[in-house]
Motif scaffolding. Structure first.
Motif, PDB file in Angstrom:
ATOM      1  N   UNK A  62       0.823  -1.212   0.000  1.00  0.00           N
ATOM      2  CA  UNK A  62       0.000   0.000   0.000  1.00  0.00           C
ATOM      3  C   UNK A  62       0.862   1.269   0.000  1.00  0.00           C
ATOM      4  N   UNK A  63       0.520   2.184  -0.893  1.00  0.00           N
ATOM      5  CA  UNK A  63       1.240   3.446  -0.976  1.00  0.00           C
ATOM      6  C   UNK A  63       2.484   3.424  -1.842  1.00  0.00           C
ATOM      7  N   UNK A  64       2.892   2.245  -2.307  1.00  0.00           N
ATOM      8  CA  UNK A  64       4.062   2.167  -3.186  1.00  0.00           C
ATOM      9  C   UNK A  64       3.764   2.797  -4.543  1.00  0.00           C
ATOM     10  N   UNK A  65       4.830   3.262  -5.193  1.00  0.00           N
ATOM     11  CA  UNK A  65       4.728   3.796  -6.558  1.00  0.00           C
ATOM     12  C   UNK A  65       5.707   3.000  -7.420  1.00  0.00           C
ATOM     13  N   UNK A  66       5.152   2.233  -8.328  1.00  0.00           N
ATOM     14  CA  UNK A  66       5.936   1.272  -9.096  1.00  0.00           C
ATOM     15  C   UNK A  66       5.740   1.518 -10.580  1.00  0.00           C
ATOM     16  N   UNK A  67       6.846   1.589 -11.321  1.00  0.00           N
ATOM     17  CA  UNK A  67       6.789   1.707 -12.778  1.00  0.00           C
ATOM     18  C   UNK A  67       6.913   0.318 -13.394  1.00  0.00           C
ATOM     19  N   UNK A  68       6.064   0.030 -14.356  1.00  0.00           N
ATOM     20  CA  UNK A  68       6.120  -1.227 -15.093  1.00  0.00           C
ATOM     21  C   UNK A  68       6.723  -0.927 -16.460  1.00  0.00           C
ATOM     22  N   UNK A  69       7.949  -1.408 -16.655  1.00  0.00           N
ATOM     23  CA  UNK A  69       8.722  -1.100 -17.855  1.00  0.00           C
ATOM     24  C   UNK A  69       8.858  -2.347 -18.724  1.00  0.00           C
ATOM     25  N   UNK A  70       9.193  -2.136 -19.984  1.00  0.00           N
ATOM     26  CA  UNK A  70       9.434  -3.268 -20.873  1.00  0.00           C
ATOM     27  C   UNK A  70       9.182  -2.879 -22.313  1.00  0.00           C
ATOM     28  N   UNK A  71       9.737  -3.640 -23.251  1.00  0.00           N
ATOM     29  CA  UNK A  71       9.551  -3.332 -24.676  1.00  0.00           C
ATOM     30  C   UNK A  71       8.119  -3.606 -25.117  1.00  0.00           C
ATOM     31  N   UNK A  72       7.772  -3.153 -26.318  1.00  0.00           N
ATOM     32  CA  UNK A  72       6.471  -3.480 -26.889  1.00  0.00           C
ATOM     33  C   UNK A  72       6.318  -4.992 -26.997  1.00  0.00           C
ATOM     34  N   UNK A  73       5.127  -5.479 -26.686  1.00  0.00           N
ATOM     35  CA  UNK A  73       4.882  -6.907 -26.768  1.00  0.00           C
ATOM     36  C   UNK A  73       5.332  -7.692 -25.561  1.00  0.00           C
ATOM     37  N   UNK A  74       5.744  -6.996 -24.500  1.00  0.00           N
ATOM     38  CA  UNK A  74       6.259  -7.687 -23.308  1.00  0.00           C
ATOM     39  C   UNK A  74       5.162  -8.313 -22.468  1.00  0.00           C
ATOM     40  N   UNK A  75       3.913  -7.852 -22.642  1.00  0.00           N
ATOM     41  CA  UNK A  75       2.806  -8.358 -21.840  1.00  0.00           C
ATOM     42  C   UNK A  75       2.298  -7.368 -20.811  1.00  0.00           C
ATOM     43  N   UNK A  76       2.746  -6.113 -20.877  1.00  0.00           N
ATOM     44  CA  UNK A  76       2.378  -5.124 -19.857  1.00  0.00           C
ATOM     45  C   UNK A  76       0.868  -4.860 -19.849  1.00  0.00           C
ATOM     46  N   UNK A  77       0.302  -4.601 -21.021  1.00  0.00           N
ATOM     47  CA  UNK A  77      -1.136  -4.316 -21.089  1.00  0.00           C
ATOM     48  C   UNK A  77      -1.950  -5.533 -20.671  1.00  0.00           C
ATOM     49  N   UNK A  78      -1.539  -6.706 -21.111  1.00  0.00           N
ATOM     50  CA  UNK A  78      -2.235  -7.936 -20.714  1.00  0.00           C
ATOM     51  C   UNK A  78      -2.234  -8.083 -19.199  1.00  0.00           C
ATOM     52  N   UNK A  79      -1.111  -7.789 -18.580  1.00  0.00           N
ATOM     53  CA  UNK A  79      -1.018  -7.884 -17.122  1.00  0.00           C
ATOM     54  C   UNK A  79      -1.968  -6.895 -16.454  1.00  0.00           C
ATOM     55  N   UNK A  80      -1.955  -5.660 -16.916  1.00  0.00           N
ATOM     56  CA  UNK A  80      -2.802  -4.621 -16.317  1.00  0.00           C
ATOM     57  C   UNK A  80      -4.279  -4.982 -16.425  1.00  0.00           C
ATOM     58  N   UNK A  81      -4.689  -5.554 -17.539  1.00  0.00           N
ATOM     59  CA  UNK A  81      -6.102  -5.878 -17.739  1.00  0.00           C
ATOM     60  C   UNK A  81      -6.567  -7.041 -16.866  1.00  0.00           C
ATOM     61  N   UNK A  82      -5.640  -7.739 -16.227  1.00  0.00           N
ATOM     62  CA  UNK A  82      -6.002  -8.761 -15.244  1.00  0.00           C
ATOM     63  C   UNK A  82      -6.323  -8.150 -13.874  1.00  0.00           C
ATOM     64  N   UNK A  83      -5.912  -6.924 -13.645  1.00  0.00           N
ATOM     65  CA  UNK A  83      -6.010  -6.367 -12.296  1.00  0.00           C
ATOM     66  C   UNK A  83      -7.442  -6.106 -11.869  1.00  0.00           C
ATOM     67  N   UNK A  84      -8.338  -5.860 -12.824  1.00  0.00           N
ATOM     68  CA  UNK A  84      -9.738  -5.692 -12.439  1.00  0.00           C
ATOM     69  C   UNK A  84     -10.676  -6.631 -13.203  1.00  0.00           C
ATOM     70  N   UNK A  85     -10.105  -7.730 -13.690  1.00  0.00           N
ATOM     71  CA  UNK A  85     -10.929  -8.778 -14.262  1.00  0.00           C
ATOM     72  C   UNK A  85     -11.359  -8.592 -15.693  1.00  0.00           C
ATOM     73  N   UNK A  86     -10.791  -7.601 -16.398  1.00  0.00           N
ATOM     74  CA  UNK A  86     -11.122  -7.444 -17.813  1.00  0.00           C
ATOM     75  C   UNK A  86     -10.644  -8.667 -18.586  1.00  0.00           C
ATOM     76  N   UNK A  87      -9.450  -9.167 -18.239  1.00  0.00           N
ATOM     77  CA  UNK A  87      -8.955 -10.430 -18.779  1.00  0.00           C
ATOM     78  C   UNK A  87      -8.845 -11.440 -17.642  1.00  0.00           C
ATOM     79  N   UNK A  88      -9.065 -12.697 -17.969  1.00  0.00           N
ATOM     80  CA  UNK A  88      -8.946 -13.759 -16.974  1.00  0.00           C
ATOM     81  C   UNK A  88      -8.906 -15.098 -17.714  1.00  0.00           C
TER      82      UNK A  88
END
Length: 257
Positions: free
Chosen positions: A30-56
């Motif tokens: 709680x309260x942390x500030x974290x940057x998610x870095x990586x090249x295109x196609x690394x899976x960043x968007x896919x990961x984010x869309x799991x956080x509220x159940x858009x993807x599962x």
């Protein structure tokens, strides 16, 4: 303390068989500030869309404040989506009402918030992003930077515990970039920022995670990761010419002291 976000063994493949996540483990306090870095196609968007159940549907688990994201549990998903606010890269994806205030009110109103509490949330969110004076304007008549701030306000009105930002500095002029940075630093939320803007990651997030090939490749202090030329080259991450993370870190420390 229960982590704000805990991802355990997360795997995912799209229906065409393309596998994008290969056993991701990540914990954010709680309260942390974290940057998610990586090249295109690394899976960043896919990961984010799991956080509220858009993807599962893959193996592993995602927990928000100790509560598992389970798309089959509709009340739980509704609560998770209140707790996790995602601000997408294009603000026009989130702005569709006739006025700024109506856009900001839409989310909480959809959750059943009415009357004085709804007005309070709208006022609070607009004040947090410095857009109170524009409440009655048509969102599409605002500048791009202003629209991005309103998009942030639409999420803040839900009073989330975790704020996820997808490329927040993209297409912003220097003044808008600085203004947004000042706003984000003042928010009392857990922050996960997906970005290719490495100086922005340095400015806002003490910790960074590199995702590449659907796996966590590195996790540590942002200054340490950005100061490792071999690590950066290995994951196709490049700093702007002349940018020195160590010097930047020292300057940030002086500015905040």
């Amino acid at each position: 303390m229960t982590p704000a976000l805990r991802i355990t063994g997360l795997r995912f493949a799209y229906p065409d068989g393309t596998a994008t996540l290969h056993g991701v483990d990540l914990s954010v306090e709680p309260g942390e500030r974290v940057a998610l870095l990586g090249p295109n196609g690394a899976g960043k968007t896919t990961l984010v869309l799991h956080l509220n159940g858009i993807l599962s549907g893959g193996a592993g688990s995602v927990e928000i404040g100790g509560r598992r994201v389970d798309p089959a549990d509709r009340p739980a998903v509704s609560e998770i989506r209140r707790r996790v606010g995602i601000v997408f890269q294009d603000p026009d994806d989130q702005l569709f009402m006739p006025t700024v205030a109506e856009d900001v009110a839409f989310g909480p109103a959809n959750m059943g918030v009415r009357g004085p509490e709804l007005r309070e949330r709208v006022n609070e969110a607009l004040a947090a992003v410095g857009m109170s004076a524009h409440r009655d304007q048509v969102p599409q008549h605002l500048s791009f930077g202003q629209r991005r701030r309103v998009a942030v306000a639409t999420v803040l009105a839900m009073r989330p515990e975790i704020l996820v930002l997808d490329e927040p500095s993209s297409n912003l002029d220097p003044a808008s970039r600085r203004e947004l940075s000042e706003i984000l630093r003042g928010l009392a939320v857990t922050l996960l920022m997906v970005t290719h803007d490495l100086p922005y990651a340095m400015e806002l997030c003490p910790r960074s995670v590199i995702l590449d090939g659907g796996r966590i490749a590195a996790d540590g202090p942002t200054v340490d990761l950005l100061s490792d030329p071999e690590l950066m080259r290995g994951h196709r991450l490049e700093l702007p010419f002349g940018f020195d993370p160590v010097v930047a870190a020292a300057q940030l420390g002086q500015a905040r002291s």
